[in-house]
Every structure is written in C-alpha cells, then in structure tokens.
Design an enzyme around this catalytic site. Sequence first.
Site, PDB file in Angstrom:
ATOM      1  N   PRO A  11       5.873  -9.875   0.807  1.00 37.81           N
ATOM      2  CA  PRO A  11       5.754  -8.898  -0.274  1.00 37.81           C
ATOM      3  C   PRO A  11       4.402  -8.200  -0.346  1.00 37.81           C
ATOM      4  CG  PRO A  11       5.843 -11.151  -1.122  1.00 37.81           C
ATOM      5  CD  PRO A  11       6.196 -11.215   0.328  1.00 37.81           C
ATOM      6  N   ASN A  12       4.498  -6.927  -0.654  1.00 42.61           N
ATOM      7  CA  ASN A  12       3.354  -6.033  -0.888  1.00 42.61           C
ATOM      8  C   ASN A  12       2.627  -5.604   0.379  1.00 42.61           C
ATOM      9  OD1 ASN A  12       3.596  -5.957  -3.815  1.00 42.61           O
ATOM     10  ND2 ASN A  12       2.984  -8.107  -3.735  1.00 42.61           N
ATOM     11  N   ARG A  19      -4.581   0.362  -0.665  1.00 40.87           N
ATOM     12  CA  ARG A  19      -5.405  -0.229  -1.731  1.00 40.87           C
ATOM     13  C   ARG A  19      -6.170  -1.409  -1.148  1.00 40.87           C
ATOM     14  NH1 ARG A  19      -2.564  -2.922  -5.547  1.00 40.87           N
ATOM     15  NH2 ARG A  19      -4.466  -3.074  -6.741  1.00 40.87           N
ATOM     16  N   TYR A  24      -8.161  -5.984   2.825  1.00 43.30           N
ATOM     17  CA  TYR A  24      -7.091  -5.893   3.833  1.00 43.30           C
ATOM     18  C   TYR A  24      -7.321  -4.826   4.900  1.00 43.30           C
ATOM     19  CZ  TYR A  24      -4.688  -8.822   0.439  1.00 43.30           C
ATOM     20  OH  TYR A  24      -4.354  -9.849  -0.402  1.00 43.30           O
ATOM     21  N   ASN A  75       3.517 -13.372   8.442  1.00 47.78           N
ATOM     22  CA  ASN A  75       2.588 -13.286   7.320  1.00 47.78           C
ATOM     23  C   ASN A  75       3.480 -13.219   6.080  1.00 47.78           C
ATOM     24  OD1 ASN A  75       0.804 -12.761   5.295  1.00 47.78           O
ATOM     25  ND2 ASN A  75      -0.231 -11.057   6.342  1.00 47.78           N
ATOM     26  N   ALA A  78       2.295 -13.533  -0.399  1.00 45.90           N
ATOM     27  CA  ALA A  78       2.189 -14.441  -1.554  1.00 45.90           C
ATOM     28  C   ALA A  78       3.176 -15.605  -1.472  1.00 45.90           C
ATOM     29  CB  ALA A  78       2.403 -13.661  -2.847  1.00 45.90           C
ATOM     30  N   GLU A  99       1.409 -18.384  12.105  1.00 47.29           N
ATOM     31  CA  GLU A  99       1.161 -17.869  10.757  1.00 47.29           C
ATOM     32  C   GLU A  99      -0.086 -16.986  10.799  1.00 47.29           C
ATOM     33  OE1 GLU A  99       0.575 -21.050   7.969  1.00 47.29           O
ATOM     34  OE2 GLU A  99       0.233 -19.681   6.277  1.00 47.29           O
ATOM     35  N   HIS A 101      -2.757 -14.519   8.419  1.00 47.06           N
ATOM     36  CA  HIS A 101      -3.240 -13.932   7.164  1.00 47.06           C
ATOM     37  C   HIS A 101      -4.380 -12.983   7.482  1.00 47.06           C
ATOM     38  CE1 HIS A 101      -0.574 -16.304   4.886  1.00 47.06           C
ATOM     39  NE2 HIS A 101      -0.946 -17.373   5.562  1.00 47.06           N
ATOM     40  N   ARG A 108     -11.079 -17.179  -0.788  1.00 43.34           N
ATOM     41  CA  ARG A 108     -10.552 -16.526  -1.987  1.00 43.34           C
ATOM     42  C   ARG A 108     -10.171 -17.562  -3.055  1.00 43.34           C
ATOM     43  NH1 ARG A 108      -6.348 -12.102  -0.148  1.00 43.34           N
ATOM     44  NH2 ARG A 108      -6.746 -11.408  -2.286  1.00 43.34           N
TER      45      ARG A 108
END
Length: 149
Positions: A11-12, A19, A24, A75, A78, A99, A101, A108
């Site tokens: 998601p996103n 943004r 990112y 990836n 969330a 995996e 990220h 974070r």
Amino acid sequence: MSPIVIVLNGPNLNLLGSREPDIYGRETLAQVEADCRRLGEELGLAIEFHQSNREYELIDWIHRARGRAAGIVINQAAFTHTSVAILDALNAFDGPIIEVHISNVHKREPFRHHSYVSGVASGIIVGCGTQGYVLALQRMAKLVVEPKR
Ligand code: CA2
C-alpha cells in the site's frame, strides 16, 4: 524459458516520487518497474511487477506464484508490520523470497522495526533507496538462474 520473478509492492507505494522524497527518493514506481524490467532482461529473468493497496490482492498474487514463479521480491510496505496473512501466504511459496524496504526502517519509529516476513526471507535489503529492487534482483538471479555450462 526465463525463470519468472514476481515483484510485489504494498500500500501507498503507488505514491512513490510524489511525496516524502527525503524518505523514499524521487523515483516513481513506474520508473522502478522500468528499471526492474530492464535488469530482468539482462539477468535472464521474466519480471512480473504488481502494486496494490489491498492485502488480499497481494495474497492472491503470492498464491498464483506457487508452482510457476521461481522467486518473489516483496516490499509489503505497511503490511510488513501487521500482516500475518501475507506471512502465511509466503510460507506456502517454495522459492526464495527477498524482502525490500526503500527506507532504513530501523532508523525510524519502533513500530517499523518488526517485520512478519523477515523470518521467511532468503534476504532482506533495507535503506538502499529504490536501488534496493536492483540489488534484490541481482541476488535473486544468483539464486534462481542455472549457471551456464
Ligand atoms: O521503506 C519502505 O519501503 C517501507 O516498506 C515503505 C512503507 C512503510 O510503511 C514501511 O514501514 C517501510 C510506506 C510506503 C509508502 O510510500 C509512500 C511513498 C511516497 C509518498 C507516500 C508514501
């Protein structure tokens, strides 16, 4: 026939490049996809690239990968920190899982430090920006492409 590698995005990630460039980067998901496809050709991998904001769609793609794909790069965004359902689906997949990220999740918020998937991943690439996808495919090629005789 080239081994199929499925690249899944949660998601996103469709907002990539629009943004939060400090976290990112500026590359869009379409550019990441183009990079993956170009590199896949060089490495002899058939890339299938997907993004969804819906958990069940990611799970369905993982199910469809069973018995036909050689590996999965994921990836899960969330869902990394919440989804036992994605973990269960990945547990039913026999090939290597890498995996990725984009950000360094360990720098974070504490809730980003735990991943349900890391325990079943063959490798984890974190904090290398969108280059993480390139690194993941290079590693995947080592794992799934037959050495040429
Ligand atoms: O660093 C990563 O790749 C993450 O998987 C990204 C997820 C986050 O929840 C994970 O903790 C770490 C968030 C993806 C959202 O991506 C956006 C990109 C641009 C603008 C807004 C969101």
